[in-house]
Design an enzyme around this catalytic site. Sequence first.
Site, PDB file in Angstrom:
ATOM      1  NE  ARG A   1      -2.856   1.324   3.442  1.00  0.00           N
ATOM      2  CZ  ARG A   1      -3.827   1.535   4.334  1.00  0.00           C
ATOM      3  NH1 ARG A   1      -5.075   1.697   3.936  1.00  0.00           N
ATOM      4  NH2 ARG A   1      -3.552   1.556   5.629  1.00  0.00           N
TER       5      ARG A   1
ATOM      6  CG  ASP B   1      -4.992   2.789  10.895  1.00  0.00           C
ATOM      7  OD1 ASP B   1      -5.990   3.465  11.250  1.00  0.00           O
ATOM      8  OD2 ASP B   1      -5.004   2.081   9.879  1.00  0.00           O
TER       9      ASP B   1
END
Length: 535
Positions: free
Chosen positions: A168, A450
């Site tokens: 990613r 996160d």
Amino acid sequence: MSIPVQTHCPPRLHIQGAIGPEYAHILTPEAVALVCELVERFAPQRGELLKQRVARQARIDGGDLPDFLPETAHIRESTWTIRGIPADLQDRRVEITGPVERKMVINALNANVKVFMADFEDSLAPAWNKVIEGQINLRDAVNGTIAYQSPEGKAYTLNPNPAVLICRVRGLHLPEKHVTFDGEPIPGGLFDFALYFQHNYQALLAKGSGPYFYIPKLQSHLEGRWWSEVFAWTEDKFGLPRGTIKATVLIETLPAVFEMDELLYQMKDHIVALNCGRWDYIFSYIKTLKNHPDRVLPDRQVVTMDKPFLNAYSRLLIKTCHQRGALAMGGMAAFIPAKDATANEQVFAKVKADKQREASNGHDGTWVAHPGLADTAMAVFNATIAAGASNQIGVLREQDAPITAADLLAPCEGERTEAGMRTNIRVALQYLEAWINGNGCVPIYGLMEDAATAEISRTSIWQWIRHGKRLSNDKVVTKTLFRQMLAEELEVVKTEVGAARWQAGRFTEAAALMEEITCADTLIDFLTLPGYERL
């Protein structure tokens, strides 16, 4: 110090991060030349796309609501499918995600999962050393040479059949400040893409896999087209067949949910799946509709996937993907196993219920944040996906009534509580402190946090202040109330973490940053942008 790199365009590209002997194996002349060419060709368009985001948001702030695009109705209403899905991406029933730290990469690839999404975005604070060492770790993982020895002497190596690796890259909005082109920081996503592709595409193709990417934070099909053009140009440059590079796109912004058909269409040579990035999607719902007082969300803890606006999002994503031959990935289970047996039972029960909802809706797979949850998620999808099948692409949800813009924008019921607000403050405070110290993936109160979950915490409070919302105890949320709670919760965190951790940390600085972004008259788009200045 600014170090000119010897490529065909040395005056224009400068690397300002340190380059030691090991880093030089990643920042090779060939890799840097690819970065340079990509930036020269594609960065100007990226700038225009970011301006389009601002213009669209201004219209929504002025009273418009997002909707399906009338000018692309012909794409939604016609019959077509994506190019295809490689064999090793057909079965993605459980994926694990995490930052590109060496031990994490090994443990994730060894977990009972089909895919590891190695993350340069929301779970990584992009300090220069983290970014370059992350590329080293992925190169070694692809080559099968990655190993790690802990300070306690425990050795970590790859199992014989590791999970499929997907990288990613950073979102369009994120810069890489340690590399400049014509004096401007380059797009972080192009830097991540170029280095991973350059160093790994040959080894990946040789073993029957390929250069696979997760693309985050897209807000329109035009942004998807931009990425597909990046992929196509790279394939042509390296003499690779069209469609060699494959991508999964996260639908984690409210504008993008109205353009899923268009995204699949614009990227049909390269795209294989869409993913319900649920936490960022909730954050985007708040941010996009920030000026709309009738769309203010309740406590983060009650905004779950069974709420009408989120359930509609999940079902529409599945129906759209499967109609076009793409996989429909479910969202993250952010829980982490608990040490207490009773608490652990509750964790696993919640994860199981969440995954059963996704599987029965027709998702082809799901995400977990911790290897300890992989078996639970795998069991659910093994029981749901037909024997001998790799996915649920055949689930077309033809029985569904058409999902409307009103369904996707439906207000969410639930209370705003003082306890919820205080929890938001403590979570965001601890996450910000970790982030500016270079750690983007943090266990807090039983959840793996996160950037997305911290974003929900701070934007919720900003929006409550913006509209003068009342808590369940009748207190009106104001900047004064927030500042008072922030000071009080800072003391709570000080007690929770202990004197040694407090002294070694940057909690006071994190509190100042949180006050800055929560009390700003204009909502700061991403906490990672002011955070990056402090990293």
